[in-house]
Design a protein around this motif. Sequence first.
Motif, PDB file in Angstrom:
ATOM      1  N   THR A   1       0.833  -1.203   0.000  1.00  0.00           N
ATOM      2  CA  THR A   1       0.000   0.000   0.000  1.00  0.00           C
ATOM      3  C   THR A   1       0.870   1.256   0.000  1.00  0.00           C
ATOM      4  O   THR A   1       0.603   2.212  -0.734  1.00  0.00           O
ATOM      5  CB  THR A   1      -0.922   0.014   1.226  1.00  0.00           C
ATOM      6  N   ALA A   2       1.923   1.245   0.808  1.00  0.00           N
ATOM      7  CA  ALA A   2       2.833   2.393   0.854  1.00  0.00           C
ATOM      8  C   ALA A   2       3.474   2.626  -0.510  1.00  0.00           C
ATOM      9  O   ALA A   2       3.593   3.766  -0.974  1.00  0.00           O
ATOM     10  CB  ALA A   2       3.903   2.166   1.921  1.00  0.00           C
ATOM     11  N   ASP A   3       3.862   1.547  -1.172  1.00  0.00           N
ATOM     12  CA  ASP A   3       4.498   1.659  -2.485  1.00  0.00           C
ATOM     13  C   ASP A   3       3.507   2.204  -3.516  1.00  0.00           C
ATOM     14  O   ASP A   3       3.853   3.075  -4.324  1.00  0.00           O
ATOM     15  CB  ASP A   3       5.006   0.289  -2.926  1.00  0.00           C
ATOM     16  N   THR A   4       2.284   1.714  -3.484  1.00  0.00           N
ATOM     17  CA  THR A   4       1.265   2.172  -4.435  1.00  0.00           C
ATOM     18  C   THR A   4       1.000   3.658  -4.272  1.00  0.00           C
ATOM     19  O   THR A   4       0.903   4.410  -5.256  1.00  0.00           O
ATOM     20  CB  THR A   4      -0.043   1.384  -4.239  1.00  0.00           C
ATOM     21  N   ARG A   5       0.891   4.111  -3.029  1.00  0.00           N
ATOM     22  CA  ARG A   5       0.600   5.528  -2.790  1.00  0.00           C
ATOM     23  C   ARG A   5       1.821   6.408  -3.083  1.00  0.00           C
ATOM     24  O   ARG A   5       1.682   7.550  -3.525  1.00  0.00           O
ATOM     25  CB  ARG A   5       0.077   5.712  -1.362  1.00  0.00           C
ATOM     26  N   TYR A   6       3.000   5.868  -2.851  1.00  0.00           N
ATOM     27  CA  TYR A   6       4.225   6.585  -3.212  1.00  0.00           C
ATOM     28  C   TYR A   6       4.234   6.881  -4.714  1.00  0.00           C
ATOM     29  O   TYR A   6       4.492   8.010  -5.140  1.00  0.00           O
ATOM     30  CB  TYR A   6       5.442   5.739  -2.819  1.00  0.00           C
ATOM     31  N   ARG A   7       3.929   5.862  -5.511  1.00  0.00           N
ATOM     32  CA  ARG A   7       3.964   6.018  -6.966  1.00  0.00           C
ATOM     33  C   ARG A   7       2.838   6.933  -7.457  1.00  0.00           C
ATOM     34  O   ARG A   7       3.012   7.688  -8.424  1.00  0.00           O
ATOM     35  CB  ARG A   7       3.903   4.646  -7.637  1.00  0.00           C
ATOM     36  N   ALA A   8       1.699   6.882  -6.796  1.00  0.00           N
ATOM     37  CA  ALA A   8       0.599   7.784  -7.152  1.00  0.00           C
ATOM     38  C   ALA A   8       0.979   9.239  -6.861  1.00  0.00           C
ATOM     39  O   ALA A   8       0.681  10.149  -7.653  1.00  0.00           O
ATOM     40  CB  ALA A   8      -0.654   7.387  -6.385  1.00  0.00           C
ATOM     41  N   LEU A   9       1.642   9.460  -5.732  1.00  0.00           N
ATOM     42  CA  LEU A   9       2.049  10.825  -5.369  1.00  0.00           C
ATOM     43  C   LEU A   9       3.043  11.396  -6.371  1.00  0.00           C
ATOM     44  O   LEU A   9       3.012  12.600  -6.668  1.00  0.00           O
ATOM     45  CB  LEU A   9       2.675  10.837  -3.977  1.00  0.00           C
ATOM     46  N   ARG A  10       3.918  10.569  -6.881  1.00  0.00           N
ATOM     47  CA  ARG A  10       4.874  11.047  -7.884  1.00  0.00           C
ATOM     48  C   ARG A  10       4.118  11.630  -9.089  1.00  0.00           C
ATOM     49  O   ARG A  10       4.516  12.649  -9.647  1.00  0.00           O
ATOM     50  CB  ARG A  10       5.805   9.925  -8.332  1.00  0.00           C
ATOM     51  N   GLN A  11       3.031  10.974  -9.463  1.00  0.00           N
ATOM     52  CA  GLN A  11       2.240  11.470 -10.590  1.00  0.00           C
ATOM     53  C   GLN A  11       1.527  12.772 -10.236  1.00  0.00           C
ATOM     54  O   GLN A  11       1.387  13.659 -11.080  1.00  0.00           O
ATOM     55  CB  GLN A  11       1.221  10.408 -11.014  1.00  0.00           C
ATOM     56  N   PHE A  12       1.103  12.899  -8.992  1.00  0.00           N
ATOM     57  CA  PHE A  12       0.423  14.124  -8.554  1.00  0.00           C
ATOM     58  C   PHE A  12       1.368  15.321  -8.641  1.00  0.00           C
ATOM     59  O   PHE A  12       1.006  16.390  -9.153  1.00  0.00           O
ATOM     60  CB  PHE A  12      -0.087  13.950  -7.128  1.00  0.00           C
ATOM     61  N   PHE A  13       2.596  15.138  -8.178  1.00  0.00           N
ATOM     62  CA  PHE A  13       3.535  16.254  -8.213  1.00  0.00           C
ATOM     63  C   PHE A  13       4.021  16.541  -9.640  1.00  0.00           C
ATOM     64  O   PHE A  13       4.319  17.694  -9.979  1.00  0.00           O
ATOM     65  CB  PHE A  13       4.706  15.989  -7.263  1.00  0.00           C
ATOM     66  N   LYS A  14       4.065  15.518 -10.490  1.00  0.00           N
ATOM     67  CA  LYS A  14       4.365  15.752 -11.910  1.00  0.00           C
ATOM     68  C   LYS A  14       3.279  16.622 -12.533  1.00  0.00           C
ATOM     69  O   LYS A  14       3.558  17.500 -13.356  1.00  0.00           O
ATOM     70  CB  LYS A  14       4.476  14.424 -12.655  1.00  0.00           C
TER      71      LYS A  14
END
Length: 301
Positions: free
Chosen positions: A72-85
């Motif tokens: 779950t932490a990994d999934t949300r980490y990767r989602a956040l990267r897209q948000f900041f992009k």
Amino acid sequence: MRTQWDAYIRDFGKVLRHDNKSPRTIEGYTDAATFLADWLAEHGKLVHPADLTRYEIGEWIAHLTETRSASTADTRYRALRQFFKFLIAEGEIDEHPMRHMSPPAVPEKPVDVVPLPVIKALLNQCSGRDLVSRRDTAIVRLLMDTGGRLSEIGNLTVEDLDLEQDQIAVLGKGRRPRVLPIGSNTSLALSRYLRVRATHRHAKRPQLWLADKNRPPMTDNGIKLMLRRRGRALEPPIANLHAHQFRHTAAHEWLANDGSETDLMRLMGWRSPQMLRRYGASLADERARDAHRKMGLGDRI
């Protein structure tokens, strides 16, 4: 400040919809940004994204690994990267606050495959001629025969079936369509189900899977519950039989029978060899031992 975050997250969702991302992907990506904002506000650290550093984000990721799963932490980490992009593309921030961060380590957890004798026992359990039995038989055969995802099989319509050519059309991740071949037994199971389905009150509905007692069509959750119920009725019982196990089983059987890895990637809808390795990992050691026995290296000397 929270109102500003909510506006960014709302617009992030609009861009994802424009990019034709699936509803589940959009929900997962926007939820990650929302959960981060919630946590920052709760801890008195909610600032404009331009003032956010990797330290605050790292604290939140660490909190997730302690209170949730590493996955779950990994999934949300990767989602956040897209948000900041997205925020960079919008000109709201100049630098990506996660640029020096690494994703959390996720321990490998191979999904159990379902042995073929268990699948045969499952089909024997569904051997009736009523709508539920024929529907469940068709679902189990499709999951095993195609390795399709729950959403792909669950969202089938009657028009997606081509029983003349023995194939089905599915809509995969990223809304990418593909056509999957099916075996004669699976095609026959679908034909038998369609004959019973024709007498259902909702037979004119486009959705393929109908519920019993003239209730509306089944959802993905309905298939989940059906598999769980069927699994628990086995002897010995399987506490949590789920659709993804069939996908792993199909991948294992394909590789164990010397199927092409390239063909498997296309059939499963994978774009990355990483997914091939992940799905092939469950019984990779067993396949390696079988390959050694076939080669008979020690018997050649």
